[in-house]
Every structure is written in structure tokens, then in C-alpha cells.
Design an enzyme around this catalytic site. Structure first.
Site, PDB file in Angstrom:
ATOM      1  N   ARG A   1     137.897  98.261 -55.929  1.00  0.00           N
ATOM      2  CA  ARG A   1     138.901  97.218 -55.602  1.00  0.00           C
ATOM      3  C   ARG A   1     139.097  97.018 -54.105  1.00  0.00           C
ATOM      4  NH1 ARG A   1     141.434  99.489 -60.173  1.00  0.00           N
ATOM      5  NH2 ARG A   1     141.019  98.138 -61.957  1.00  0.00           N
TER       6      ARG A   1
ATOM      7  N   LYS B   1     133.758  85.653 -44.583  1.00  0.00           N
ATOM      8  CA  LYS B   1     133.159  84.971 -45.742  1.00  0.00           C
ATOM      9  C   LYS B   1     132.041  85.868 -46.230  1.00  0.00           C
ATOM     10  CE  LYS B   1     133.872  80.020 -45.235  1.00  0.00           C
ATOM     11  NZ  LYS B   1     133.221  78.720 -44.976  1.00  0.00           N
TER      12      LYS B   1
ATOM     13  N   GLU C   1     122.657  77.899 -34.670  1.00  0.00           N
ATOM     14  CA  GLU C   1     124.128  78.026 -34.800  1.00  0.00           C
ATOM     15  C   GLU C   1     124.806  77.848 -33.440  1.00  0.00           C
ATOM     16  OE1 GLU C   1     125.993  78.048 -37.389  1.00  0.00           O
ATOM     17  OE2 GLU C   1     124.946  78.971 -39.068  1.00  0.00           O
TER      18      GLU C   1
ATOM     19  N   LYS D   1     134.572  80.894 -32.829  1.00  0.00           N
ATOM     20  CA  LYS D   1     134.694  81.306 -34.238  1.00  0.00           C
ATOM     21  C   LYS D   1     136.011  82.038 -34.468  1.00  0.00           C
ATOM     22  CE  LYS D   1     133.030  82.133 -38.456  1.00  0.00           C
ATOM     23  NZ  LYS D   1     131.802  82.319 -39.187  1.00  0.00           N
TER      24      LYS D   1
ATOM     25  N   GLU E   1     139.950  78.206 -44.941  1.00  0.00           N
ATOM     26  CA  GLU E   1     139.425  76.847 -44.950  1.00  0.00           C
ATOM     27  C   GLU E   1     140.325  75.906 -45.735  1.00  0.00           C
ATOM     28  OE1 GLU E   1     135.181  77.133 -45.316  1.00  0.00           O
ATOM     29  OE2 GLU E   1     134.969  74.968 -45.390  1.00  0.00           O
TER      30      GLU E   1
ATOM     31  N   ARG F   1     138.237  75.077 -40.468  1.00  0.00           N
ATOM     32  CA  ARG F   1     137.066  75.944 -40.650  1.00  0.00           C
ATOM     33  C   ARG F   1     135.860  75.157 -41.178  1.00  0.00           C
ATOM     34  NH1 ARG F   1     136.862  82.275 -42.530  1.00  0.00           N
ATOM     35  NH2 ARG F   1     134.615  82.460 -42.235  1.00  0.00           N
TER      36      ARG F   1
ATOM     37  N   ASN G   1     130.805  73.901 -40.469  1.00  0.00           N
ATOM     38  CA  ASN G   1     129.698  73.535 -41.346  1.00  0.00           C
ATOM     39  C   ASN G   1     128.953  72.296 -40.887  1.00  0.00           C
ATOM     40  OD1 ASN G   1     129.517  75.517 -43.446  1.00  0.00           O
ATOM     41  ND2 ASN G   1     131.577  74.875 -44.017  1.00  0.00           N
TER      42      ASN G   1
ATOM     43  N   HIS H   1     125.414  71.778 -42.123  1.00  0.00           N
ATOM     44  CA  HIS H   1     125.153  72.696 -43.236  1.00  0.00           C
ATOM     45  C   HIS H   1     124.978  72.001 -44.586  1.00  0.00           C
ATOM     46  CE1 HIS H   1     126.032  75.649 -40.238  1.00  0.00           C
ATOM     47  NE2 HIS H   1     126.003  76.650 -41.074  1.00  0.00           N
TER      48      HIS H   1
ATOM     49  N   HIS I   1     121.973  73.649 -46.153  1.00  0.00           N
ATOM     50  CA  HIS I   1     122.013  74.527 -47.333  1.00  0.00           C
ATOM     51  C   HIS I   1     121.131  73.968 -48.454  1.00  0.00           C
ATOM     52  CE1 HIS I   1     126.098  76.710 -46.442  1.00  0.00           C
ATOM     53  NE2 HIS I   1     125.093  77.223 -45.779  1.00  0.00           N
TER      54      HIS I   1
ATOM     55  N   HIS J   1     117.860  80.107 -42.029  1.00  0.00           N
ATOM     56  CA  HIS J   1     119.113  79.348 -42.060  1.00  0.00           C
ATOM     57  C   HIS J   1     119.219  78.431 -40.832  1.00  0.00           C
ATOM     58  CE1 HIS J   1     123.257  78.360 -42.893  1.00  0.00           C
ATOM     59  NE2 HIS J   1     123.650  78.859 -41.728  1.00  0.00           N
TER      60      HIS J   1
HETATM   61  N1  GLY Z   1     129.800  80.121 -41.310  1.00  0.00           N
HETATM   62  C1  GLY Z   1     130.869  79.277 -41.649  1.00  0.00           C
HETATM   63  C2  GLY Z   1     132.172  79.979 -41.771  1.00  0.00           C
HETATM   64  O1  GLY Z   1     132.269  81.154 -41.508  1.00  0.00           O
HETATM   65  O2  GLY Z   1     133.133  79.365 -42.131  1.00  0.00           O
END
Ligand code: GLY
Length: 367
Positions: free
Chosen positions: A121, A143, A185, A227, A237, A242, A246, A249, A253, A266
Site C-alpha cells: 500500500r 506520474k 523534452e 517542471k 493536472e 500541467r 504535453n 505529446h 504518444h 519518446h
Molecule cells: N511528463 C508530463 C507530466 O509529468 O505531466
């Protein structure tokens, strides 16, 4: 010289240390009161190369350290691999309170964080990212999760690390392709929020691609600051901020998924995605065409692709349906208002998405 950047999340706040070695790790862990039984999750080759510099200081400072290795591939970011790591950890950590150390790139970081979030947990973990991409982005912000074969990052949660340590020295041995991927990035951060950073990479593209220490000392903390600010303001988000991370992306993606996570890194995939997002931004009247040209030119200058030749549009479109930015059945696009500013829009006409995406998936131009 070390820098420290704070991710401010109340009692879940933590620091991102950028340091020339892992010497600062044991005292930092001790200050946080983290368990003295640690399990490093990593790749075999990485442990062979840098394991001594990590495990040595920890063991000398009294940590009992075990290791679990996973293959070096995006395909390790899977439910099956998470289960394998959980089983090994359960066997190793009998009667111990574990600390997990994610020592690797984005795959190891996301997988280890996910395992940490569900093992008994939830147990603490620390990110020790070893790729440029992970140092500037994926190791920060909590994330964590795994991919499904048809949908990237589709299973996961938010689970913050207790500390991030960016050792710039480990980036020196990164293969060229990985350095370029990380720069994808970095360029994203420039388009999203930092014109100066974008200009720095334009001016020093060669040094950035070579991974020169002086360039890394500029770009890594600069991206981490952005960041940290975004995550501190919009951890889950829910405020739209946040989502800005993206940029590029959505198609990125989709390209990764449509090619089975094998053909493009990526950073390469989001490079193509940034070209698409920039073109859509221009066509929507948001971005000056000259800025979109600068984005494409910089991607080329750093050796990143601007097209994903041979990826079929139907396969990419299918993958896009699993983009997590869908809201009430409508795709949300992160678009640019010019270098340094982005906006989230839900009104991009599907025909425009298809036309622009197709233009980025043709065999014309660079692969
Ligand atoms: N890589 C995108 C985020 O962390 O929100």
C-alpha cells in the site's frame, strides 16, 4: 557545484538535487529519515557501469542495498514487468521496511514509482534518473505507471518521490540517440514556457547534442525549475497547467504506440508531435509561422526527426483515441501561441488534425 530545486506540495514536498556525484545521496536520505534497507531497480548494463558509484557510498554509509534488474526497453514498462518486480521485492524485503531507488531512465522511473505506490500500500522511493529525458521531465512530478500495448501510460497514479538526484556525470556516457531524445523534452520546455531556454539551445545546439557539461549545467536545472513550478501548482493536472507539459505529446504518444514502442524513442516521437502541434497552431492562427519554422529548424539542428515516415495514419488515429487528454469525447490539444507560450484548445477540427498528422507521417523528408 550542486543546485537544489523544491517541488512544493505541502507535506509531500521534495527536492531535486543536481550534483556531480552520488556522494550527497546518503546524507540526503538520512536527513529525510528514509529506511536503511534499499532496493535499487535498474538495468544490468547501467549497474555494471555506474553501480559502484551509487552502491558504494550507500553501503559505506550503512545502507543494506539489494538490486532488481529489468531489460532496457520501453516494453519493460508493462503490467507484467511490474508484477515481476513486485514478486521479487516481496521475496527480498521480508521483514524489512523498504526504500526503492529508481536508477535509470523514464521506463525504470515510471515502473519503480508505480511498484512503490502499490507495494504494501505504498513505500517511499527516490528517483535517480540517468537519462537527460528523465532528469528534465519524467523523474519529477510523480506520474508513475505502465503502458498497455495499445495505450501509452494508461495505467498509473500520482505518487511523488521523496527526492530526485540528477547526477550530471552519468549523462556523459549516454548514447547520442538518447541525448537527442532528451533534447526533445528540453525544446518542449522552451516552446511551452521559456523563450530564453529555446534561444540557448538554438545558439548552443552542438554543445547540447554533445552533452557538454557546461550546457547540461544550464539546461537541466532550467527545465527542472519549470517542471517543479508546474507540478507545485497543478500536481494532478486538474487546473489545466500541467497539461501544458504535453505539448507535442498527442501525436507523439500515438506514434510510439502505433509502432509498438520499438521504432522511436519518446523524444523522437514528441519531436514529430511538436511539428504537428506547431503546424496546427499556425493554421489555427495562434502561432506566427516564423516561430513554427524555428521549432522545426531546431529539431533538425539537434538531429531529431520532424516526420515519422511510414507510420500509418489509421494506426496513429486509433492510438490517439486513448489519449488521456480527451474530455467529454473531445480531444484537447496543447497548442503554441508563439515560442514560450502554450494554450489548451478543444476546438481543433478533426479534418485539420488528420491533414497535419498525415503530413508528418509521410515518407517525405527526414525519417
Ligand atoms: N511528463 C508530463 C507530466 O509529468 O505531466
Amino acid at each position: 557545484m550542486s543546485t537544489s530545486i523544491r517541488v512544493s506540495l505541502g507535506e509531500r514536498s521534495y527536492d531535486i538535487l543536481t550534483a556531480p556525484s552520488y556522494a550527497a545521496l546518503p546524507p540526503a536520505l538520512a536527513r529525510l529519515g528514509l529506511p536503511r534497507w534499499a532496493c535499487v531497480v535498474s538495468h544490468p548494463a547501467l549497474l555494471d557501469r555506474f553501480g559502484a558509484g551509487l552502491l558504494g557510498p550507500l553501503r559505506r554509509a550503512g545502507w543494506d542495498v539489494k538490486t532488481i534488474t529489468v531489460p532496457e526497453s520501453e516494453r519493460s514498462k508493462s503490467y507484467a514487468m511490474a508484477e515481476r518486480v513486485l514478486q521479487q521485492l516481496a521475496r527480498l524485503a521480508v521483514m524489512q521496511e523498504p526504500l526503492l531507488l529508481a536508477f535509470g531512465g523514464g521506463v525504470v522511473g515510471d515502473l519503480t514509482g508505480f511498484v512503490a505506490s502499490v507495494f504494501r500500500r505504498g513505500v517511499p522511493y527516490v528517483q535517480l534518473p540517468t537519462t537527460l529525458l528523465a532528469q528534465v521531465d519524467s523523474a519529477i512530478g510523480g506520474k508513475v505507471g505502465v503502458d498497455l500495448s495499445f495505450a501509452k501510460n494508461f495505467v498509473g497514479t500520482f505518487y511523488q518521490p521523496r527526492l530526485v538526484v540528477n547526477h550530471l556525470g552519468v549523462l556523459r556516457s549516454l548514447p547520442l540517440r538518447q541525448r537527442r531524445s532528451g533534447l526533445g523534452e528540453v525544446i518542449k520546455y522552451g516552446v511551452m514556457a521559456d523563450r530564453e531556454l529555446f534561444r540557448y539551445v538554438e545558439t548552443h545546439a552542438g554543445k547540447c547534442v554533445e552533452g557538454r557539461p557546461a550546457a547540461l549545467r544550464v539546461i537541466v536545472p532550467r527545465c527542472c525549475r519549470i517542471k517543479a513550478r508546474v507540478v507545485s501548482q497543478d500536481e494532478r493536472e486538474t487546473r489545466g497547467l500541467r497539461t501544458h507539459l504535453n505539448f507535442g505529446h498527442t501525436l507523439g504518444h500515438a506514434i510510439e504506440t502505433a509502432t509498438g514502442y520499438r521504432r522511436f524513442t519518446h523524444g523522437e516521437a514528441i519531436a514529430v508531435g511538436m511539428v504537428a502541434a506547431s503546424r496546427i497552431s499556425v493554421e489555427m492562427g495562434l502561432m506566427p509561422p516564423a516561430d513554427a519554422s524555428r521549432v522545426e529548424a531546431l529539431l533538425r539542428a539537434t538531429g531529431l526527426p520532424t516526420r515519422a515516415a511510414g507510420v500509418s495514419w489509421p494506426a496513429a488515429a486509433r492510438a490517439m483515441r486513448f489519449d488521456k487528454k480527451f474530455l467529454h469525447g473531445r480531444m484537447r490539444w496543447v497548442l503554441s501561441r508563439g515560442i514560450g507560450r502554450v494554450v489548451v484548445r478543444q476546438d481543433v477540427p478533426p479534418a485539420l488534425v488528420e491533414r497535419v498528422s498525415r503530413s508528418c507521417l509521410t515518407g517525405l523528408g527526414r525519417p
